[in-house]
Write a protein that holds these residues in place. Structure first.
Motif, PDB file in Angstrom:
ATOM      1  N   LEU A 209      47.391  34.099 -52.339  1.00 55.26           N
ATOM      2  CA  LEU A 209      47.238  34.438 -50.932  1.00 55.26           C
ATOM      3  C   LEU A 209      47.386  33.185 -50.082  1.00 55.26           C
ATOM      4  N   PRO A 210      48.063  33.290 -48.935  1.00 53.66           N
ATOM      5  CA  PRO A 210      48.176  32.107 -48.066  1.00 53.66           C
ATOM      6  C   PRO A 210      46.802  31.583 -47.698  1.00 53.66           C
ATOM      7  N   GLY A 211      46.730  30.311 -47.483  1.00 51.31           N
ATOM      8  CA  GLY A 211      45.431  29.742 -47.167  1.00 51.31           C
ATOM      9  C   GLY A 211      45.502  28.229 -47.200  1.00 51.31           C
ATOM     10  N   PRO A 212      44.431  27.582 -47.440  1.00 48.92           N
ATOM     11  CA  PRO A 212      43.134  28.124 -47.844  1.00 48.92           C
ATOM     12  C   PRO A 212      42.274  28.511 -46.652  1.00 48.92           C
ATOM     13  N   PHE A 213      41.289  29.334 -46.907  1.00 48.11           N
ATOM     14  CA  PHE A 213      40.291  29.636 -45.899  1.00 48.11           C
ATOM     15  C   PHE A 213      39.252  28.520 -45.935  1.00 48.11           C
ATOM     16  N   PHE A 214      38.807  28.067 -44.752  1.00 48.22           N
ATOM     17  CA  PHE A 214      38.033  26.810 -44.731  1.00 48.22           C
ATOM     18  C   PHE A 214      36.703  26.928 -45.466  1.00 48.22           C
ATOM     19  N   ASP A 215      36.082  28.117 -45.503  1.00 49.51           N
ATOM     20  CA  ASP A 215      34.814  28.236 -46.204  1.00 49.51           C
ATOM     21  C   ASP A 215      34.993  28.187 -47.717  1.00 49.51           C
ATOM     22  N   GLU A 216      36.205  28.502 -48.196  1.00 50.28           N
ATOM     23  CA  GLU A 216      36.471  28.339 -49.625  1.00 50.28           C
ATOM     24  C   GLU A 216      36.362  26.873 -50.016  1.00 50.28           C
ATOM     25  N   THR A 217      36.992  26.024 -49.232  1.00 54.36           N
ATOM     26  CA  THR A 217      37.032  24.598 -49.558  1.00 54.36           C
ATOM     27  C   THR A 217      35.712  23.906 -49.251  1.00 54.36           C
ATOM     28  N   TYR A 218      34.949  24.462 -48.328  1.00 53.65           N
ATOM     29  CA  TYR A 218      33.693  23.817 -47.931  1.00 53.65           C
ATOM     30  C   TYR A 218      32.757  23.642 -49.123  1.00 53.65           C
ATOM     31  N   THR A 219      32.580  24.704 -49.899  1.00 57.50           N
ATOM     32  CA  THR A 219      31.640  24.644 -51.014  1.00 57.50           C
ATOM     33  C   THR A 219      32.156  23.757 -52.136  1.00 57.50           C
ATOM     34  N   ALA A 220      33.467  23.561 -52.221  1.00 58.92           N
ATOM     35  CA  ALA A 220      34.036  22.811 -53.331  1.00 58.92           C
ATOM     36  C   ALA A 220      34.129  21.313 -53.065  1.00 58.92           C
ATOM     37  N   LEU A 221      33.909  20.875 -51.826  1.00 54.08           N
ATOM     38  CA  LEU A 221      34.124  19.474 -51.497  1.00 54.08           C
ATOM     39  C   LEU A 221      33.266  18.492 -52.301  1.00 54.08           C
TER      40      LEU A 221
ATOM     41  N   ASP B  27      40.038  22.019 -32.754  1.00 50.61           N
ATOM     42  CA  ASP B  27      39.514  23.345 -33.094  1.00 50.61           C
ATOM     43  C   ASP B  27      38.907  23.298 -34.487  1.00 50.61           C
ATOM     44  N   ARG B  28      37.771  24.004 -34.653  1.00 54.39           N
ATOM     45  CA  ARG B  28      37.085  24.001 -35.944  1.00 54.39           C
ATOM     46  C   ARG B  28      37.840  24.864 -36.940  1.00 54.39           C
ATOM     47  N   GLY B  29      37.611  24.575 -38.230  1.00 47.33           N
ATOM     48  CA  GLY B  29      38.161  25.411 -39.287  1.00 47.33           C
ATOM     49  C   GLY B  29      39.085  24.693 -40.237  1.00 47.33           C
ATOM     50  N   LEU B  30      39.765  23.637 -39.781  1.00 49.89           N
ATOM     51  CA  LEU B  30      40.721  22.948 -40.651  1.00 49.89           C
ATOM     52  C   LEU B  30      40.116  21.741 -41.353  1.00 49.89           C
ATOM     53  N   GLN B  31      38.914  21.327 -40.959  1.00 51.81           N
ATOM     54  CA  GLN B  31      38.399  20.064 -41.482  1.00 51.81           C
ATOM     55  C   GLN B  31      38.227  20.096 -42.988  1.00 51.81           C
ATOM     56  N   TYR B  32      37.707  21.188 -43.529  1.00 51.66           N
ATOM     57  CA  TYR B  32      37.497  21.262 -44.974  1.00 51.66           C
ATOM     58  C   TYR B  32      38.805  21.499 -45.713  1.00 51.66           C
ATOM     59  N   ASN B  33      39.714  22.241 -45.094  1.00 50.48           N
ATOM     60  CA  ASN B  33      41.025  22.439 -45.714  1.00 50.48           C
ATOM     61  C   ASN B  33      41.727  21.109 -45.954  1.00 50.48           C
ATOM     62  N   LEU B  34      41.740  20.266 -44.927  1.00 52.46           N
ATOM     63  CA  LEU B  34      42.462  19.000 -45.043  1.00 52.46           C
ATOM     64  C   LEU B  34      41.782  18.066 -46.037  1.00 52.46           C
ATOM     65  N   GLU B  35      40.452  18.046 -46.053  1.00 51.33           N
ATOM     66  CA  GLU B  35      39.765  17.184 -47.016  1.00 51.33           C
ATOM     67  C   GLU B  35      40.015  17.652 -48.446  1.00 51.33           C
ATOM     68  N   PHE B  36      40.069  18.963 -48.646  1.00 52.75           N
ATOM     69  CA  PHE B  36      40.291  19.478 -49.997  1.00 52.75           C
ATOM     70  C   PHE B  36      41.742  19.295 -50.423  1.00 52.75           C
ATOM     71  N   LEU B  37      42.688  19.708 -49.568  1.00 50.33           N
ATOM     72  CA  LEU B  37      44.105  19.640 -49.948  1.00 50.33           C
ATOM     73  C   LEU B  37      44.561  18.195 -50.152  1.00 50.33           C
ATOM     74  N   SER B  38      43.960  17.260 -49.419  1.00 48.92           N
ATOM     75  CA  SER B  38      44.346  15.855 -49.567  1.00 48.92           C
ATOM     76  C   SER B  38      43.519  15.140 -50.621  1.00 48.92           C
ATOM     77  N   ALA B  39      42.637  15.859 -51.290  1.00 47.07           N
ATOM     78  CA  ALA B  39      41.746  15.268 -52.300  1.00 47.07           C
ATOM     79  C   ALA B  39      40.950  14.109 -51.727  1.00 47.07           C
ATOM     80  N   GLY B  40      40.515  14.264 -50.473  1.00 48.37           N
ATOM     81  CA  GLY B  40      39.648  13.268 -49.862  1.00 48.37           C
ATOM     82  C   GLY B  40      40.363  12.129 -49.188  1.00 48.37           C
ATOM     83  N   ARG B  41      41.704  12.182 -49.062  1.00 48.71           N
ATOM     84  CA  ARG B  41      42.436  11.087 -48.424  1.00 48.71           C
ATOM     85  C   ARG B  41      42.511  11.226 -46.909  1.00 48.71           C
TER      86      ARG B  41
END
Length: 553
Positions: free
Chosen positions: A31-43, A445-459
């Motif tokens: 599914l297209p994504g990620p949804f930001f709450d998915e990545t939030y818990t995994a950070l 705008d809120r919502g992308l902060q966790y996506n970017l931290e997760f997809l970039s592996a913290g970079r």
């Protein structure tokens, strides 16, 4: 898991309810994504990966609050999978789906051992994987709603049952360990703990009191070991003592009324709201309502699903006054007792009364429905042999399970109509920011902060300009616009206006600058989703020719 590993029948029964569950959930992996709450818990997994020394030396301490609703249990369990298969959103979602499948297997084993009836156990799990859409959608989306919580809760029930039937001290310790791990995962497991305490008092009080009288020292030792096991499972929550102190003070402040307007003193009003939420659970699609902008079709929550759930509880209560039945009355009352105790504790909240908090009670609703169906078939067709009654009960269960909305899996495969928070444009935005070296973008705008931290592996370390404390800082936006290297990320939402957007425009205008579009990232259908701007000096307007006449007045 099946009671006998070599029994082909039990494995086939497990496959019969796992197959529809996986058919519903596996499309979510792509599914297209990620949804930001998915990545939030995994950070927090990045912190553990960095501690393992696998090359993530660029990872800082991610600014994630392990607050009362999201504990570190999932991140601890997810870390080995990310280390093996890489930091990918598919790994995160597969982890949640595996949690749902494990819950089904543990529930099947618990129902077989508790009710001593294979048909009831199979009916419960089949209904859970088909009829209860909320369970399927919530475990598919489990990094937000608590897929791991259900695994530990099911494991605790199974171990406590084995301990009650003489399995020994290890089963008790494992059950307490599962309870602690579940509470470390989500704070709303407190409702389940209250229900387990009440059920344990009803079902375990007499043998426990007898053991205390016979051997008080041994009983005290067993209690201490159980408490230590519980604390061991709960220990990940205390990895940040400072945050625990904040939670304690916040809990005291939120007891009368939460910031979201929930009045904890209005017990009856909150209880009525919880009961309405329970009636919506069978056909509530958590993912569709979270990620799709368009409201879900009302036919997804038909009235007959609520009526069937109410009839099941009424039948089970009424049948307890009748003799006979394949399951003893004491055991038939177990899911009803747990549900009643859970709902009695659930009207209290730290933020809002969300449907997600009721996820732990869904397996017990499925048990109630399965027990009611099998008992009704036995009593209505009591003249028939047991084998024929089993066939009729199985056919009824299949019929009810087949009433899942036909558009349910098809909607998952469609990338259209997704909210910006779940847009595939986040992947392209992440790659572009890394290529440009813009590792500190400003998110308006809120919502992308966790996506970017997760997809970039913290970079990528986003600046959260949407935060209220940032907007309230008079030097926040002026300090940002002075830095020409800052990139501003906004959603393309038409004329939407927020305090952060207004603050950015005003700061840019005061500094003699304008917001200039650098790059846009559209959705698959071509509609704009995310845009990146820079604060550039105002372009000088060309001087008009001497003979120019402005006819605009």
């Amino acid at each position: 898991m099946p009671a006998k590993s070599g029994s082909v029948v039990h494995w086939l029964l497990c496959a019969s309810f796992l197959a529809p569950y996986l058919w519903f959930t596996l499309p979510h992996l792509s599914l297209p994504g990620p949804f930001f709450d998915e990545t939030y818990t995994a950070l927090p997994s990045f912190l553990f990966l960095d501690a393992l020394g696998i090359g993530l030396d660029h990872v800082r301490e991610i600014g994630l609050d392990w607050h009362a609703y999201h504990g570190p249990t999932e991140a601890l369990l997810l870390t080995p999978l990310l280390a093996l298969f890489g930091v990918r959103i598919e790994v995160l979602r597969a982890f949640a789906v595996l949690g749902g499948a494990a819950t089904l297997l543990l529930t099947y084993r618990f129902c077989r051992d508790c009710f001593h009836d294979t048909l009831t156990a199979w009916a419960c799990c089949l209904l859970l994987s088909t009829y209860f859409v909320f369970f399927v959608s919530a475990t598919r989306f489990g990094m937000l709603t608590g897929s791991v919580l259900l695994v530990f809760q099911s494991g605790a029930l199974l171990f406590f049952l084995r301990w009650r039937r003489g399995a020994g001290l290890p089963s008790l310790c494992l059950g307490c360990l599962c309870c602690g791990a579940a509470l470390s995962s989500r704070s709303w497991f407190l409702f389940s703990l209250a229900a387990l305490a009440a059920v344990g008092t009803v079902y375990f009080a007499k043998p426990v009191l007898l053991s205390v009288r016979r051997a008080p020292r041994r009983a005290i030792l067993i209690g201490i070991l159980g408490l230590l096991s519980f604390l061991a499972g709960w220990s990940p929550f205390f990895l940040r003592p400072a945050r625990v102190a904040e939670l304690r003070s916040a809990a005291v402040q939120r007891l009368p009324r939460t910031p979201d307007g929930v009045d904890n003193s209005d017990y009856l009003g909150n209880l009525k709201r919880r009961l309405r939420q329970v009636c919506r659970l069978p056909k509530k699609d958590h993912l569709v309502e979270k990620c799709f902008q368009t409201p879900p079709d009302r036919r997804r929550s038909p009235p007959w699903s609520r009526i069937l759930l109410l009839l099941a509880h009424g039948w089970l209560l009424g049948s307890c006054r009748l003799a006979g039945g394949r399951v003893p009355v004491r055991l038939r009352l177990f899911p009803l007792t747990f549900t009643a105790c859970f709902l009695a504790a659930s009207p209290f909240a730290a933020t809002v009364l969300q449907d997600d908090h009721l996820l732990p009670v869904v397996p017990f609703l499925a048990m109630t429905l399965a027990l009611s169906l099998t008992d009704a078939v036995d009593r209505l067709f009591k003249v028939l042999p047991l084998a024929r009654r089993n066939v009729i009960a199985g056919a009824v269960v299949l019929l009810i399970g087949g009433m899942a909305p036909p558009a349910f899996p098809a909607r998952l495969r469609s990338p259209h109509g997704l909210a910006p928070l779940c847009s595939p444009a986040a992947y392209a935005l992440n790659d572009w920011l890394l290529a440009e070296g813009a590792t500190h973008p400003c998110l308006i705008d809120r919502g992308l902060q966790y996506n970017l931290e997760f997809l970039s592996a913290g970079r990528i370390f986003p600046v959260r300009a949407f935060a209220p404390e940032f907007v309230a800082d008079p030097e926040g936006f002026p300090r940002l616009v002075r830095d020409a290297a800052i990139r501003y990320v906004l959603y393309d939402e038409g004329d939407a206006d927020t305090p952060a957007r207004r603050g950015l425009r005003e700061a840019a205008a005061a500094a003699g600058k304008e917001l200039r579009l650098l790059r846009g990232f559209p959705d698959p259908d071509g509609s704009p989703a995310i845009s990146v701007y820079e604060a550039a000096p105002l372009r000088a307007r060309p001087e008009p020719p001497p003979d120019f006449v402005d006819y605009r007045g």
